[in-house]
Design a protein around this motif. Structure first.
Motif, PDB file in Angstrom:
ATOM      1  N   LYS A 213       0.827  -1.205   0.000  1.00  0.00           N
ATOM      2  CA  LYS A 213       0.000   0.000   0.000  1.00  0.00           C
ATOM      3  C   LYS A 213       0.867   1.265   0.000  1.00  0.00           C
ATOM      4  CE  LYS A 213      -4.264  -1.337  -0.155  1.00  0.00           C
ATOM      5  NZ  LYS A 213      -5.096  -1.027  -1.329  1.00  0.00           N
ATOM      6  N   ILE A 214       1.934   1.258   0.773  1.00  0.00           N
ATOM      7  CA  ILE A 214       2.827   2.414   0.784  1.00  0.00           C
ATOM      8  C   ILE A 214       3.385   2.652  -0.610  1.00  0.00           C
ATOM      9  CG2 ILE A 214       5.115   3.192   1.554  1.00  0.00           C
ATOM     10  CD1 ILE A 214       4.457   2.117   4.316  1.00  0.00           C
ATOM     11  N   SER A 215       3.773   1.587  -1.291  1.00  0.00           N
ATOM     12  CA  SER A 215       4.282   1.713  -2.654  1.00  0.00           C
ATOM     13  C   SER A 215       3.242   2.338  -3.569  1.00  0.00           C
ATOM     14  CB  SER A 215       4.697   0.340  -3.184  1.00  0.00           C
ATOM     15  OG  SER A 215       5.191   0.426  -4.501  1.00  0.00           O
ATOM     16  N   LEU A 216       1.981   1.909  -3.431  1.00  0.00           N
ATOM     17  CA  LEU A 216       0.919   2.431  -4.291  1.00  0.00           C
ATOM     18  C   LEU A 216       0.576   3.882  -3.950  1.00  0.00           C
ATOM     19  CD1 LEU A 216      -1.360  -0.733  -4.383  1.00  0.00           C
ATOM     20  CD2 LEU A 216      -0.136   0.267  -6.313  1.00  0.00           C
ATOM     21  N   VAL A 217       0.561   4.203  -2.670  1.00  0.00           N
ATOM     22  CA  VAL A 217       0.282   5.582  -2.264  1.00  0.00           C
ATOM     23  C   VAL A 217       1.376   6.512  -2.788  1.00  0.00           C
ATOM     24  CG1 VAL A 217       0.129   7.154  -0.290  1.00  0.00           C
ATOM     25  CG2 VAL A 217      -1.084   4.968  -0.237  1.00  0.00           C
ATOM     26  N   GLN A 218       2.613   6.075  -2.688  1.00  0.00           N
ATOM     27  CA  GLN A 218       3.713   6.893  -3.207  1.00  0.00           C
ATOM     28  C   GLN A 218       3.607   7.053  -4.718  1.00  0.00           C
ATOM     29  OE1 GLN A 218       6.867   4.487  -1.424  1.00  0.00           O
ATOM     30  NE2 GLN A 218       7.489   6.227  -0.164  1.00  0.00           N
ATOM     31  N   GLN A 219       3.228   5.982  -5.421  1.00  0.00           N
ATOM     32  CA  GLN A 219       3.106   6.050  -6.871  1.00  0.00           C
ATOM     33  C   GLN A 219       1.969   6.978  -7.287  1.00  0.00           C
ATOM     34  OE1 GLN A 219       4.994   4.818  -9.235  1.00  0.00           O
ATOM     35  NE2 GLN A 219       3.704   5.409 -10.960  1.00  0.00           N
ATOM     36  N   SER A 220       0.884   6.996  -6.509  1.00  0.00           N
ATOM     37  CA  SER A 220      -0.288   7.802  -6.884  1.00  0.00           C
ATOM     38  C   SER A 220      -0.032   9.294  -6.729  1.00  0.00           C
ATOM     39  CB  SER A 220      -1.496   7.404  -6.022  1.00  0.00           C
ATOM     40  OG  SER A 220      -1.360   7.873  -4.688  1.00  0.00           O
ATOM     41  N   ASP A 257      -0.135   4.251  15.605  1.00  0.00           N
ATOM     42  CA  ASP A 257       0.926   3.433  16.185  1.00  0.00           C
ATOM     43  C   ASP A 257       0.517   1.978  16.321  1.00  0.00           C
ATOM     44  OD1 ASP A 257      -0.924   3.564  18.199  1.00  0.00           O
ATOM     45  OD2 ASP A 257       0.394   4.538  19.670  1.00  0.00           O
ATOM     46  N   ASN A 258      -0.602   1.603  15.641  1.00  0.00           N
ATOM     47  CA  ASN A 258      -1.008   0.197  15.624  1.00  0.00           C
ATOM     48  C   ASN A 258      -1.355  -0.194  14.193  1.00  0.00           C
ATOM     49  OD1 ASN A 258      -4.209   0.174  15.283  1.00  0.00           O
ATOM     50  ND2 ASN A 258      -3.669   1.864  16.673  1.00  0.00           N
ATOM     51  N   LYS A 259      -1.186  -1.470  13.884  1.00  0.00           N
ATOM     52  CA  LYS A 259      -1.295  -1.940  12.506  1.00  0.00           C
ATOM     53  C   LYS A 259      -2.713  -1.804  11.959  1.00  0.00           C
ATOM     54  CE  LYS A 259       1.344  -5.320  11.507  1.00  0.00           C
ATOM     55  NZ  LYS A 259       1.979  -6.662  11.337  1.00  0.00           N
ATOM     56  N   SER A 260      -3.731  -2.034  12.781  1.00  0.00           N
ATOM     57  CA  SER A 260      -5.114  -1.975  12.312  1.00  0.00           C
ATOM     58  C   SER A 260      -5.471  -0.586  11.794  1.00  0.00           C
ATOM     59  CB  SER A 260      -6.073  -2.383  13.431  1.00  0.00           C
ATOM     60  OG  SER A 260      -7.420  -2.249  13.016  1.00  0.00           O
ATOM     61  N   ASP A 261      -5.208   0.448  12.605  1.00  0.00           N
ATOM     62  CA  ASP A 261      -5.536   1.815  12.184  1.00  0.00           C
ATOM     63  C   ASP A 261      -4.634   2.281  11.049  1.00  0.00           C
ATOM     64  OD1 ASP A 261      -7.582   2.001  13.987  1.00  0.00           O
ATOM     65  OD2 ASP A 261      -6.415   3.059  15.521  1.00  0.00           O
ATOM     66  N   LEU A 262      -3.388   1.811  11.047  1.00  0.00           N
ATOM     67  CA  LEU A 262      -2.477   2.163   9.958  1.00  0.00           C
ATOM     68  C   LEU A 262      -3.009   1.637   8.631  1.00  0.00           C
ATOM     69  CD1 LEU A 262       0.197   3.264   8.848  1.00  0.00           C
ATOM     70  CD2 LEU A 262       1.250   1.065   9.458  1.00  0.00           C
ATOM     71  N   LYS A 263      -3.518   0.410   8.627  1.00  0.00           N
ATOM     72  CA  LYS A 263      -4.053  -0.170   7.403  1.00  0.00           C
ATOM     73  C   LYS A 263      -5.298   0.577   6.933  1.00  0.00           C
ATOM     74  CE  LYS A 263      -2.099  -4.800   7.702  1.00  0.00           C
ATOM     75  NZ  LYS A 263      -2.343  -6.262   7.671  1.00  0.00           N
ATOM     76  N   LYS A 264      -6.125   1.022   7.864  1.00  0.00           N
ATOM     77  CA  LYS A 264      -7.306   1.804   7.482  1.00  0.00           C
ATOM     78  C   LYS A 264      -6.886   3.117   6.815  1.00  0.00           C
ATOM     79  CE  LYS A 264     -10.281  -0.024  11.157  1.00  0.00           C
ATOM     80  NZ  LYS A 264     -10.967   0.273  12.445  1.00  0.00           N
ATOM     81  N   ASP A 270      -5.011   5.111  -0.505  1.00  0.00           N
ATOM     82  CA  ASP A 270      -4.912   4.431  -1.797  1.00  0.00           C
ATOM     83  C   ASP A 270      -6.233   4.480  -2.550  1.00  0.00           C
ATOM     84  OD1 ASP A 270      -3.539   2.923  -3.759  1.00  0.00           O
ATOM     85  OD2 ASP A 270      -4.497   1.093  -3.044  1.00  0.00           O
ATOM     86  N   GLU A 271      -7.229   5.176  -1.986  1.00  0.00           N
ATOM     87  CA  GLU A 271      -8.524   5.394  -2.637  1.00  0.00           C
ATOM     88  C   GLU A 271      -9.259   4.091  -2.919  1.00  0.00           C
ATOM     89  OE1 GLU A 271      -7.772   9.633  -4.803  1.00  0.00           O
ATOM     90  OE2 GLU A 271      -7.599   7.840  -6.024  1.00  0.00           O
ATOM     91  N   ASP A 272      -9.250   3.190  -1.926  1.00  0.00           N
ATOM     92  CA  ASP A 272     -10.033   1.967  -2.031  1.00  0.00           C
ATOM     93  C   ASP A 272     -11.495   2.218  -1.669  1.00  0.00           C
ATOM     94  OD1 ASP A 272      -7.796  -0.762  -1.133  1.00  0.00           O
ATOM     95  OD2 ASP A 272      -8.015   0.419  -2.938  1.00  0.00           O
ATOM     96  N   TYR A 273     -11.828   3.468  -1.372  1.00  0.00           N
ATOM     97  CA  TYR A 273     -13.202   3.819  -1.047  1.00  0.00           C
ATOM     98  C   TYR A 273     -13.799   4.645  -2.173  1.00  0.00           C
ATOM     99  CZ  TYR A 273     -12.386   2.464   3.806  1.00  0.00           C
ATOM    100  OH  TYR A 273     -12.100   1.762   4.946  1.00  0.00           O
ATOM    101  N   TYR A 274     -15.083   4.473  -2.378  1.00  0.00           N
ATOM    102  CA  TYR A 274     -15.784   5.335  -3.308  1.00  0.00           C
ATOM    103  C   TYR A 274     -17.227   5.453  -2.848  1.00  0.00           C
ATOM    104  CZ  TYR A 274     -17.930   1.159  -5.332  1.00  0.00           C
ATOM    105  OH  TYR A 274     -18.620   0.001  -5.505  1.00  0.00           O
ATOM    106  N   LYS A 275     -17.918   6.395  -3.381  1.00  0.00           N
ATOM    107  CA  LYS A 275     -19.346   6.533  -3.098  1.00  0.00           C
ATOM    108  C   LYS A 275     -20.110   6.322  -4.396  1.00  0.00           C
ATOM    109  CE  LYS A 275     -21.126   9.800  -0.464  1.00  0.00           C
ATOM    110  NZ  LYS A 275     -21.619  11.129  -0.014  1.00  0.00           N
TER     111      LYS A 275
END
Length: 295
Positions: A213-220, A257-264, A270-275
């Motif tokens: 995801k970091i790679s994709l966010v940086q690319q975007s 500082d926790n993996k769950s919130d970091l992934k959210k 990464d724009e995995d959300y849309y309306k």
């Protein structure tokens, strides 16, 4: 030469379908797309995609040996053998891309693609009108808008594009980008828009999913191109945790500082959300389930 118009969908039973066009529309579409092709192909330098380089004006990215597993070229070669579009709103929401193309004298097929999102659907919900002869008339039936530019071209296994983010909305390109290295992860948390954190504490949170995801966010380039207040507004609209803090007089994104919130946070960036503009329901694109539903 007249171009046909096809849709690539996420429906496995109707992966490729064809739009039945009137002769005047097909003629205008052909001129419209050919002009886009000329602009798209007006490049000086081509660079093989590596997940890091962002093309400047006059430059384009490419992937070699891309497999046309959906059979787009076959559809262009034999348009009469392709099933027609089912004109329902549900079906239009399955469209991932519009494409057309033609066969060259040497026998190769050049495929011209536009990624497609729900904003391009002209819905029968409500009242849709258009201007003609100094009055507004009602649009009868569902429709769509053909974009003003190409997203990608595919010819003899060479996929060319300017934006990896836009192109991966159409195709699964997961095998073509690399996970972020430790150095990439450190670069990510050192972006001015991010809260200052200890990289030694952050790197252990970066599992394989986080690194991709970091790679994709940086690319975007979203963190460089989208104002922070716009990110906050969208996050609030979707009910996504997105906290900012003041750091040395500047507003920055709080790094979880926790993996769950970091992934959210990364999934949001990464724009995995849309309306959906039709239902106004929020979805996570990977599962197409409404936000808040249990998987």
């Amino acid at each position: 030469m007249s171009l046909s118009l096809f849709a690539l969908t996420s429906d496995p039973s109707s992966r490729i379908v064809k739009f039945e066009l009137s002769n005047p529309v097909q003629t205008e579409l052909t001129d419209y797309i050919k002009n886009q092709e000329e602009i798209f192909d007006n490049v000086v330098d081509e660079f093989e995609f590596d997940g890091k380089y962002k093309p400047d004006e006059g430059e384009i990215l490419y992937i070699n040996n891309y497999d046309d597993i959906d059979g787009l070229a076959l559809a262009i070669e034999n348009p009469l053998g392709v099933e027609p579009v089912v004109s329902t709103e549900d079906f239009f929401l399955d469209i991932k891309a519009l494409f057309t193309g033609y066969q060259k004298p040497n026998g190769s097929v050049k495929i011209l693609l536009q990624n497609f999102d729900r904003r391009k659907v002209i819905s029968t919900n409500g009242l849709s009108i258009f201007h003609a002869n100094n009055v507004y008339k009602k649009i009868e039936g569902i429709g769509l808008t053909v974009d003003h530019k190409l997203t990608a071209t595919l010819e003899e296994g060479k996929l060319k594009f300017y934006s990896f983010h836009s192109t991966r909305q159409m195709f699964d390109l997961s095998e073509y980008y690399k996970e972020a290295t430790d150095a990439d992860v450190v670069d990510f948390v050192n972006i001015d828009l991010m809260q200052t954190v200890n990289s030694d504490d952050f790197i252990p949170l970066a599992d394989s999913w986080v690194r991709r995801k970091i790679s994709l966010v940086q690319q975007s380039g979203i963190l460089q191109n989208v104002p922070l207040h716009e990110m906050k507004a969208v996050a609030t609209d979707f009910g996504i945790p997105f906290t900012t803090i003041d750091e040395n007089g500047s507003e920055v994104i709080c790094v979880p500082d926790n993996k769950s919130d970091l992934k959210k946070l990364l999934r949001f960036l990464d724009e995995d959300y849309y309306k959906s503009p039709l239902s106004k329901t929020h979805f996570v694109t990977s599962s197409k389930r409404a936000v808040g539903e249990q998987s």
